[in-house]
Structures are given as structure tokens and as C-alpha cells.
Write a protein that holds these residues in place. Structure first.
Motif, PDB file in Angstrom:
ATOM      1  N   SER A  54       0.832  -1.193   0.000  1.00  0.00           N
ATOM      2  CA  SER A  54       0.000   0.000   0.000  1.00  0.00           C
ATOM      3  C   SER A  54       0.864   1.239   0.000  1.00  0.00           C
ATOM      4  O   SER A  54       2.014   1.190   0.374  1.00  0.00           O
ATOM      5  N   ASN A  59      -1.716   5.732   2.306  1.00  0.00           N
ATOM      6  CA  ASN A  59      -2.912   5.352   3.064  1.00  0.00           C
ATOM      7  C   ASN A  59      -3.967   4.637   2.242  1.00  0.00           C
ATOM      8  O   ASN A  59      -5.094   4.483   2.670  1.00  0.00           O
ATOM      9  N   ARG A  60      -3.635   4.205   1.055  1.00  0.00           N
ATOM     10  CA  ARG A  60      -4.577   3.415   0.274  1.00  0.00           C
ATOM     11  C   ARG A  60      -4.056   1.991   0.185  1.00  0.00           C
ATOM     12  O   ARG A  60      -2.860   1.777   0.027  1.00  0.00           O
ATOM     13  N   SER A 106      -0.420  -1.479   8.173  1.00  0.00           N
ATOM     14  CA  SER A 106      -1.334  -1.678   7.051  1.00  0.00           C
ATOM     15  C   SER A 106      -1.547  -3.166   6.858  1.00  0.00           C
ATOM     16  O   SER A 106      -0.738  -3.991   7.309  1.00  0.00           O
ATOM     17  N   LEU A 160      -7.539  -5.367   9.260  1.00  0.00           N
ATOM     18  CA  LEU A 160      -7.480  -4.121   8.503  1.00  0.00           C
ATOM     19  C   LEU A 160      -8.124  -4.244   7.127  1.00  0.00           C
ATOM     20  O   LEU A 160      -8.566  -3.239   6.565  1.00  0.00           O
ATOM     21  N   SER A 163     -13.005  -2.927   3.122  1.00  0.00           N
ATOM     22  CA  SER A 163     -11.879  -2.361   3.867  1.00  0.00           C
ATOM     23  C   SER A 163     -12.357  -1.101   4.560  1.00  0.00           C
ATOM     24  O   SER A 163     -12.981  -0.241   3.941  1.00  0.00           O
ATOM     25  N   ASN A 217     -10.604   1.339   5.588  1.00  0.00           N
ATOM     26  CA  ASN A 217      -9.944   2.485   4.972  1.00  0.00           C
ATOM     27  C   ASN A 217     -10.627   2.875   3.673  1.00  0.00           C
ATOM     28  O   ASN A 217     -10.814   4.060   3.374  1.00  0.00           O
ATOM     29  N   ALA A 219     -13.861   4.619   4.451  1.00  0.00           N
ATOM     30  CA  ALA A 219     -13.639   5.982   4.946  1.00  0.00           C
ATOM     31  C   ALA A 219     -13.325   6.928   3.793  1.00  0.00           C
ATOM     32  O   ALA A 219     -13.877   8.031   3.710  1.00  0.00           O
ATOM     33  N   TRP A 220     -12.425   6.495   2.891  1.00  0.00           N
ATOM     34  CA  TRP A 220     -12.084   7.345   1.749  1.00  0.00           C
ATOM     35  C   TRP A 220     -13.282   7.551   0.837  1.00  0.00           C
ATOM     36  O   TRP A 220     -13.511   8.666   0.336  1.00  0.00           O
TER      37      TRP A 220
END
Length: 256
Positions: free
Chosen positions: A8, A11-12, A60, A90, A132, A134, A137-138
Motif C-alpha cells: 500500500s 494510506n490506500r 497496514s 485491517l 476495507s 480504509n 472511509a475514503w
């Protein structure tokens, strides 16, 4: 068996499927070194390099996955299970991670059948764990931002058609964004309510109470995952997937 490496950046989670020996991307300045060591078959050095990244604050699914692969290559089954499970927390919907968990569990001694779960509860858990956190959230940030842009168009446009389209479009995007946030919150709540650990002691006598002299209920072995229900004076009350409960020492496990 073919294991896959994942990496990753920014942050992706970028999901890349490759052969077990082909690390490609990097988390930070030290990642290329860890990947090179892994590619050279220097798994112990690679594991140490990945662990240094974690100790430095990098966390991550991909990093834990890579460390799990290195530990597996070293024959450290409990550690491989631990880091695959950390990766799963995660990115619970990632099939590569889940496939490696299933595979490495074949190497453990204890084969524990899960107690059937009520179908509605099972469906809901499978649903919220298919994403995910993350990514959710994105996606929520992007959707809410897009909704804000459409609301701006609504307020400043002179066209009735455009105002209607932008208004209802903004409502739809805002709704989807909030749903994503709700799913992400449900996933976080699920893992917060399911504290788990991996056994690292070769053989553990699970007791009927938090005492050495308590009777032994059953025996477990390294690599087995347990659900942690309570902690009392250095002892853990644990529950297995089949519903069996007992007590073991904190020193026998490492928390996921």
C-alpha cells in the motif's frame, strides 16, 4: 502453494496479486530493502525489516501480510497466523489474506469446528467484513465532498432542471456516504467486541479456573486462535469457535 504479496502507499490499500517471491511496491524508505531481502530468500532478515517498519509506526494490511509470508517461510506458524490475522482486521474482505489464513491453519494441530451462527447475524457480519474500513472511509469523504459540490451547484444555478438534479444528486451521494460510514463504524465495533489472540506456547492446558491447580478441561496447541472474554490476575478466560471455554495464562498468547 502460491502465496501473494500485497502493498500500500499513501494510506490506500493497493491490491496486487503476485507469486510469493515477488514483492513490488513500498511502504516507506526501508520497504525496498525488506522486499529485496525477501526476494533473495533471506526471510529472517526480511521479517526483521518488516518488523522494524511496524515498530516505526507503519501499520497496514499489506505490511502485516508480507510479514506473515516471511514468518511462514521461516516455519513460524504461530507468527504467520498472528500477522495474517492482523492483516485481516485491517482488510477483512481481502480474499488473498483470507486464503492464506485458511492455508496456514491447516498447519496447526487443533482443528476446531465453528458453532453455527444465526443466519441473519452471519449475513450481517459477512456483509460488514467484506469491505476495507480504509476504503469505506475514503469513499465516504469523496461522496460527501461530491455532495457538497452539487449543493453548491444547486444554490448558484439559475436552471430549474439543474437545481433539481443537483439537489437530489447531493442527497443521494450524502446518503451513500453516511451508509459507508455506518458500515465502517459497524466493522470497527465488531472487532472491538471480538478480542482475539493466538497461542504461542507449544502445548497449553486450558483450566477450569484462573489457578494452576484448577482442573484441566482440554488441551490446545500453538497457532490456535482464541476469543478473549476476560482477564484476571494474569489469566485469560477464553472461548473457542466451537463454544468451549476455559482459562489460560496471558503469557501463552499474543493478542491480534
Amino acid at each position: 502453494m502460491i502465496l501473494k504479496m500485497k502493498f500500500s502507499k499513501l494510506n490506500r490499500l493497493i491490491y496486487i496479486t503476485v507469486m510469493l517471491g515477488l514483492p513490488l511496491l513500498s511502504f516507506g524508505n526501508k520497504e525496498p530493502t525488506a522486499n529485496a531481502l525477501y526476494a533473495q530468500g533471506k526471510y529472517e532478515e526480511a521479517a526483521k525489516a518488516y518488523q522494524q517498519l511496524i515498530n516505526s509506526g507503519y501499520h497496514s494490511a499489506a505490511l502485516y501480510y508480507n510479514l506473515g509470508n516471511a514468518e511462514y517461510k521461516l516455519g513460524e506458524t504461530p507468527s504467520a497466523v498472528l500477522y495474517y490475522e492482523k492483516a485481516h482486521k485491517l482488510a477483512p474482505g481481502d480474499e488473498d489474506i483470507n486464503a492464506n489464513i485458511r492455508f496456514v491453519n491447516l498447519k496447526t494441530t487443533d482443528k476446531i469446528d465453528e458453532t453455527p451462527e444465526f443466519f441473519i447475524s452471519k449475513w450481517w457480519h459477512e456483509f460488514i467484513l467484506s469491505f476495507s474500513v480504509n476504503g469505506l472511509a475514503w469513499a465516504s469523504v469523496v461522496l460527501i465532498f461530491a455532495a457538497s459540490v452539487l449543493l453548491g451547484v444547486y444554490f448558484f444555478s439559475n436552471s430549474v432542471i439543474i437545481k433539481k438534479a443537483s439537489f437530489y444528486g447531493a442527497l443521494a451521494l450524502l446518503f451513500i456516504g453516511l451508509v459507508n460510514l455506518g458500515i465502517a463504524a459497524g466493522q470497527v465495533s465488531y472487532f472491538d467486541g471480538h478480542k482475539q489472540a493466538i497461542i504461542f506456547t507449544s502445548t497449553v492446558n486450558v483450566k477450569g479456573g484462573p489457578l494452576d491447580k484448577a482442573s484441566t478441561l482440554f488441551v490446545l496447541h500453538e497457532g490456535t486462535k482464541v476469543n478473549v472474554l476476560d482477564t484476571v490476575n494474569g489469566w485469560l478466560r477464553v472461548k473457542l469457535a466451537n463454544g468451549n471455554e476455559g482459562w489460560m495464562k496471558v503469557s501463552d498468547v499474543r493478542e491480534i
